[in-house]
Design a protein around this motif. Sequence first.
Motif, PDB file in Angstrom:
ATOM      1  N   GLY A 177       0.805  -1.219   0.000  1.00 33.13           N
ATOM      2  CA  GLY A 177       0.000   0.000   0.000  1.00 33.13           C
ATOM      3  C   GLY A 177       0.833   1.261   0.000  1.00 33.13           C
ATOM      4  N   LEU A 178       1.872   1.277   0.813  1.00 29.93           N
ATOM      5  CA  LEU A 178       2.731   2.455   0.909  1.00 29.93           C
ATOM      6  C   LEU A 178       3.455   2.736  -0.405  1.00 29.93           C
ATOM      7  CD1 LEU A 178       3.854   4.608   2.865  1.00 29.93           C
ATOM      8  CD2 LEU A 178       5.632   2.971   3.487  1.00 29.93           C
ATOM      9  N   THR A 179       4.009   1.701  -0.998  1.00 26.71           N
ATOM     10  CA  THR A 179       4.736   1.889  -2.259  1.00 26.71           C
ATOM     11  C   THR A 179       3.792   2.262  -3.393  1.00 26.71           C
ATOM     12  OG1 THR A 179       6.388   0.323  -1.513  1.00 26.71           O
ATOM     13  CG2 THR A 179       6.377   0.828  -3.854  1.00 26.71           C
ATOM     14  N   THR A 181       1.062   3.873  -3.124  1.00 28.32           N
ATOM     15  CA  THR A 181       0.658   5.254  -2.867  1.00 28.32           C
ATOM     16  C   THR A 181       1.758   6.235  -3.246  1.00 28.32           C
ATOM     17  OG1 THR A 181      -0.787   4.540  -1.070  1.00 28.32           O
ATOM     18  CG2 THR A 181      -0.150   6.859  -1.096  1.00 28.32           C
ATOM     19  N   THR A 182       3.001   5.932  -2.847  1.00 27.19           N
ATOM     20  CA  THR A 182       4.097   6.869  -3.173  1.00 27.19           C
ATOM     21  C   THR A 182       4.379   6.901  -4.671  1.00 27.19           C
ATOM     22  OG1 THR A 182       5.809   5.204  -2.697  1.00 27.19           O
ATOM     23  CG2 THR A 182       5.196   6.696  -0.904  1.00 27.19           C
ATOM     24  N   GLY A 184       2.037   6.374  -6.951  1.00 29.85           N
ATOM     25  CA  GLY A 184       0.894   7.096  -7.504  1.00 29.85           C
ATOM     26  C   GLY A 184       0.963   8.598  -7.276  1.00 29.85           C
ATOM     27  N   LEU A 185       1.398   9.007  -6.093  1.00 30.47           N
ATOM     28  CA  LEU A 185       1.439  10.433  -5.761  1.00 30.47           C
ATOM     29  C   LEU A 185       2.711  11.134  -6.240  1.00 30.47           C
ATOM     30  CD1 LEU A 185       0.063  10.387  -2.090  1.00 30.47           C
ATOM     31  CD2 LEU A 185      -1.146  11.104  -4.160  1.00 30.47           C
ATOM     32  N   SER A 192       9.105   5.076  -0.243  1.00 27.41           N
ATOM     33  CA  SER A 192       8.595   4.130   0.746  1.00 27.41           C
ATOM     34  C   SER A 192       9.720   3.500   1.584  1.00 27.41           C
ATOM     35  CB  SER A 192       7.751   3.044   0.089  1.00 27.41           C
ATOM     36  OG  SER A 192       8.519   2.297  -0.818  1.00 27.41           O
TER      37      SER A 192
END
Length: 195
Positions: A177-179, A181-182, A184-185, A192
């Motif tokens: 999830g963290l990777t 998200t990073t 994507g953003l 991450s």
Amino acid sequence: LSARGGLGIIEEPSVSEIESVDIEDLGFSASKMTVMCISLFLCDILVNVDHGAIPAGIKEMQDDFELETIHMGNFGSLCFFGLAVGSVFSAFVVGKISWKVILQLSFIGNGFGLFLYAISSDFYYLAFARFLSGFNQVFLVIYMPLYVDAFSKKELKTTFMSSILLAPPIGVLIGYGLTATTIGLYENWRISFLI
């Protein structure tokens, strides 16, 4: 517990000694042991975040380093090679050095490996960092159930052991999830590993 001096080298009770004696009789309070087991659970989650972060960012890593799929497959196995080498090494260390010192050095080594991983611009440094992380995870992942078994109260052993076994999938899930998200953003897989 009797100290022998040096870098935290102590004679710790064996698992069989701890099983036959109430942990509080050894000078450990139940609340301290509960805090320690909860801390081990949280640390076990953190140690496993990279196992989700790498698959989530594998395409971006492959593009950054211009590597073939076979290179990335070999790269993925380096952590487990580090675990294997670390397992052999751990047989000589566990029992001779304080568990606290082992855990501290392992966290420092794992953190250094992940930091090197995040800043590497060369694939060989990246590969070394992955091996280093795996090597240090031996003491944090493989021996975690032993620490929980040895240092938790009898009434809480099953609860803490179940929690320790639950921690790795939670860490992997957070890594994915963290990777994702990073990427994507910020369009950057390295963030991450710095978080």
